[in-house]
Motif scaffolding. Structure first.
Motif, PDB file in Angstrom:
ATOM      1  N   SER A 126      38.489  41.184  46.911  1.00 54.76           N
ATOM      2  CA  SER A 126      37.684  41.162  48.127  1.00 54.76           C
ATOM      3  C   SER A 126      36.561  40.130  48.099  1.00 54.76           C
ATOM      4  O   SER A 126      35.961  39.842  49.130  1.00 54.76           O
ATOM      5  CB  SER A 126      37.100  42.551  48.406  1.00 54.76           C
ATOM      6  OG  SER A 126      36.365  42.992  47.287  1.00 54.76           O
ATOM      7  N   CYS A 127      36.263  39.555  46.930  1.00 51.37           N
ATOM      8  CA  CYS A 127      35.124  38.628  46.870  1.00 51.37           C
ATOM      9  C   CYS A 127      35.488  37.236  47.375  1.00 51.37           C
ATOM     10  O   CYS A 127      34.678  36.570  47.995  1.00 51.37           O
ATOM     11  CB  CYS A 127      34.554  38.579  45.454  1.00 51.37           C
ATOM     12  SG  CYS A 127      35.695  37.918  44.215  1.00 51.37           S
ATOM     13  N   CYS A 128      36.695  36.776  47.087  1.00 50.36           N
ATOM     14  CA  CYS A 128      37.092  35.448  47.543  1.00 50.36           C
ATOM     15  C   CYS A 128      38.614  35.323  47.570  1.00 50.36           C
ATOM     16  O   CYS A 128      39.320  36.090  46.933  1.00 50.36           O
ATOM     17  CB  CYS A 128      36.480  34.359  46.659  1.00 50.36           C
ATOM     18  SG  CYS A 128      37.078  34.405  44.950  1.00 50.36           S
ATOM     19  N   GLU A 129      39.083  34.339  48.313  1.00 50.36           N
ATOM     20  CA  GLU A 129      40.521  34.150  48.482  1.00 50.36           C
ATOM     21  C   GLU A 129      41.219  33.765  47.178  1.00 50.36           C
ATOM     22  O   GLU A 129      42.366  34.111  46.952  1.00 50.36           O
ATOM     23  CB  GLU A 129      40.784  33.065  49.541  1.00 50.36           C
ATOM     24  CG  GLU A 129      40.569  33.547  50.960  1.00 50.36           C
ATOM     25  CD  GLU A 129      41.514  34.690  51.333  1.00 50.36           C
ATOM     26  OE1 GLU A 129      42.713  34.591  51.037  1.00 50.36           O
ATOM     27  OE2 GLU A 129      41.039  35.689  51.909  1.00 50.36           O
ATOM     28  N   ARG A 130      40.495  33.033  46.337  1.00 53.86           N
ATOM     29  CA  ARG A 130      41.139  32.543  45.116  1.00 53.86           C
ATOM     30  C   ARG A 130      41.495  33.678  44.173  1.00 53.86           C
ATOM     31  O   ARG A 130      42.578  33.696  43.597  1.00 53.86           O
ATOM     32  CB  ARG A 130      40.231  31.548  44.406  1.00 53.86           C
ATOM     33  CG  ARG A 130      40.178  30.229  45.128  1.00 53.86           C
ATOM     34  CD  ARG A 130      39.424  29.211  44.326  1.00 53.86           C
ATOM     35  NE  ARG A 130      39.368  27.943  45.020  1.00 53.86           N
ATOM     36  CZ  ARG A 130      38.918  26.819  44.469  1.00 53.86           C
ATOM     37  NH1 ARG A 130      38.482  26.835  43.231  1.00 53.86           N
ATOM     38  NH2 ARG A 130      38.906  25.711  45.151  1.00 53.86           N
ATOM     39  N   LEU A 131      40.566  34.623  44.003  1.00 51.04           N
ATOM     40  CA  LEU A 131      40.861  35.758  43.135  1.00 51.04           C
ATOM     41  C   LEU A 131      41.942  36.620  43.768  1.00 51.04           C
ATOM     42  O   LEU A 131      42.863  37.080  43.099  1.00 51.04           O
ATOM     43  CB  LEU A 131      39.597  36.589  42.873  1.00 51.04           C
ATOM     44  CG  LEU A 131      39.807  37.771  41.925  1.00 51.04           C
ATOM     45  CD1 LEU A 131      40.278  37.316  40.556  1.00 51.04           C
ATOM     46  CD2 LEU A 131      38.537  38.588  41.783  1.00 51.04           C
ATOM     47  N   LYS A 132      41.843  36.794  45.072  1.00 50.51           N
ATOM     48  CA  LYS A 132      42.848  37.565  45.790  1.00 50.51           C
ATOM     49  C   LYS A 132      44.226  36.944  45.579  1.00 50.51           C
ATOM     50  O   LYS A 132      45.211  37.626  45.314  1.00 50.51           O
ATOM     51  CB  LYS A 132      42.503  37.581  47.287  1.00 50.51           C
ATOM     52  CG  LYS A 132      43.293  38.572  48.097  1.00 50.51           C
ATOM     53  CD  LYS A 132      42.767  38.595  49.518  1.00 50.51           C
ATOM     54  CE  LYS A 132      43.627  39.476  50.403  1.00 50.51           C
ATOM     55  NZ  LYS A 132      43.169  39.437  51.800  1.00 50.51           N
ATOM     56  N   PHE A 151      32.723  39.054  35.758  1.00 48.41           N
ATOM     57  CA  PHE A 151      32.373  38.213  36.897  1.00 48.41           C
ATOM     58  C   PHE A 151      33.613  37.474  37.380  1.00 48.41           C
ATOM     59  O   PHE A 151      34.448  37.060  36.580  1.00 48.41           O
ATOM     60  CB  PHE A 151      31.300  37.179  36.510  1.00 48.41           C
ATOM     61  CG  PHE A 151      29.985  37.791  36.138  1.00 48.41           C
ATOM     62  CD1 PHE A 151      29.023  38.025  37.118  1.00 48.41           C
ATOM     63  CD2 PHE A 151      29.710  38.137  34.841  1.00 48.41           C
ATOM     64  CE1 PHE A 151      27.810  38.602  36.790  1.00 48.41           C
ATOM     65  CE2 PHE A 151      28.492  38.710  34.491  1.00 48.41           C
ATOM     66  CZ  PHE A 151      27.540  38.945  35.475  1.00 48.41           C
ATOM     67  N   CYS A 152      33.706  37.279  38.688  1.00 45.82           N
ATOM     68  CA  CYS A 152      34.819  36.506  39.229  1.00 45.82           C
ATOM     69  C   CYS A 152      34.717  35.076  38.695  1.00 45.82           C
ATOM     70  O   CYS A 152      33.681  34.426  38.817  1.00 45.82           O
ATOM     71  CB  CYS A 152      34.764  36.494  40.751  1.00 45.82           C
ATOM     72  SG  CYS A 152      36.048  35.446  41.482  1.00 45.82           S
ATOM     73  N   PRO A 153      35.813  34.580  38.074  1.00 44.95           N
ATOM     74  CA  PRO A 153      35.770  33.220  37.513  1.00 44.95           C
ATOM     75  C   PRO A 153      35.760  32.141  38.587  1.00 44.95           C
ATOM     76  O   PRO A 153      35.493  30.973  38.287  1.00 44.95           O
ATOM     77  CB  PRO A 153      37.052  33.146  36.672  1.00 44.95           C
ATOM     78  CG  PRO A 153      37.958  34.151  37.280  1.00 44.95           C
ATOM     79  CD  PRO A 153      37.088  35.248  37.836  1.00 44.95           C
ATOM     80  N   PHE A 154      36.029  32.511  39.822  1.00 47.48           N
ATOM     81  CA  PHE A 154      36.104  31.515  40.892  1.00 47.48           C
ATOM     82  C   PHE A 154      34.803  31.398  41.671  1.00 47.48           C
ATOM     83  O   PHE A 154      34.337  30.301  41.959  1.00 47.48           O
ATOM     84  CB  PHE A 154      37.248  31.851  41.848  1.00 47.48           C
ATOM     85  CG  PHE A 154      38.575  31.935  41.154  1.00 47.48           C
ATOM     86  CD1 PHE A 154      39.178  30.808  40.633  1.00 47.48           C
ATOM     87  CD2 PHE A 154      39.212  33.156  41.019  1.00 47.48           C
ATOM     88  CE1 PHE A 154      40.401  30.884  39.989  1.00 47.48           C
ATOM     89  CE2 PHE A 154      40.434  33.250  40.377  1.00 47.48           C
ATOM     90  CZ  PHE A 154      41.029  32.109  39.857  1.00 47.48           C
ATOM     91  N   CYS A 155      34.207  32.529  42.017  1.00 49.77           N
ATOM     92  CA  CYS A 155      33.020  32.469  42.865  1.00 49.77           C
ATOM     93  C   CYS A 155      31.780  33.061  42.189  1.00 49.77           C
ATOM     94  O   CYS A 155      30.675  32.925  42.695  1.00 49.77           O
ATOM     95  CB  CYS A 155      33.277  33.167  44.209  1.00 49.77           C
ATOM     96  SG  CYS A 155      33.413  34.956  44.080  1.00 49.77           S
ATOM     97  N   GLY A 156      31.953  33.705  41.023  1.00 48.31           N
ATOM     98  CA  GLY A 156      30.803  34.202  40.281  1.00 48.31           C
ATOM     99  C   GLY A 156      30.308  35.569  40.713  1.00 48.31           C
ATOM    100  O   GLY A 156      29.308  36.047  40.192  1.00 48.31           O
TER     101      GLY A 156
HETATM  102 ZN   LIG Z   1      35.602  35.660  43.743  1.00 44.21          ZN
END
Ligand SMILES: [Zn+2]
Length: 85
Positions: free
Chosen positions: A12-18, A62-67
């Protein structure tokens, strides 16, 4: 899309992790286990006597893409303890 699908919570934090969690075109190095903890594969271990190398997983905080902070050490421990109980 069902919300109880593993990974839904963490995408839910960003498209890349999704994408990394839901893309079916490749084998993601991220995985949500039965306890609901998000893990990332950080390496391979050559196990003696076994043909296949074992993946080494580490919880992702932490999300590696958006932190974005995804989970805390305490949350991970609580989930693992709840699963073991
Ligand atoms: Zn993210």
């Amino acid at each position: 899309m069902p919300t109880d699908k593993p990974g839904a919570e963490f995408g839910s934090c960003c498209e890349r992790l999704k994408d990394a969690l839901t893309n079916e075109d490749f084998e993601p190095l991220f995985a949500v286990d039965e306890a609901g903890v998000l893990y990332m594969s950080v390496g391979l271990i050559d196990a003696e006597g076994e043909d296949e190398a074992n993946m080494v997983d580490h919880p992702v905080y932490f999300c590696p893409f958006c932190g974005t902070k995804l989970q805390t050490e305490e949350e991970v421990e609580a989930k693992l303890n709840a699963e073991a109980a």
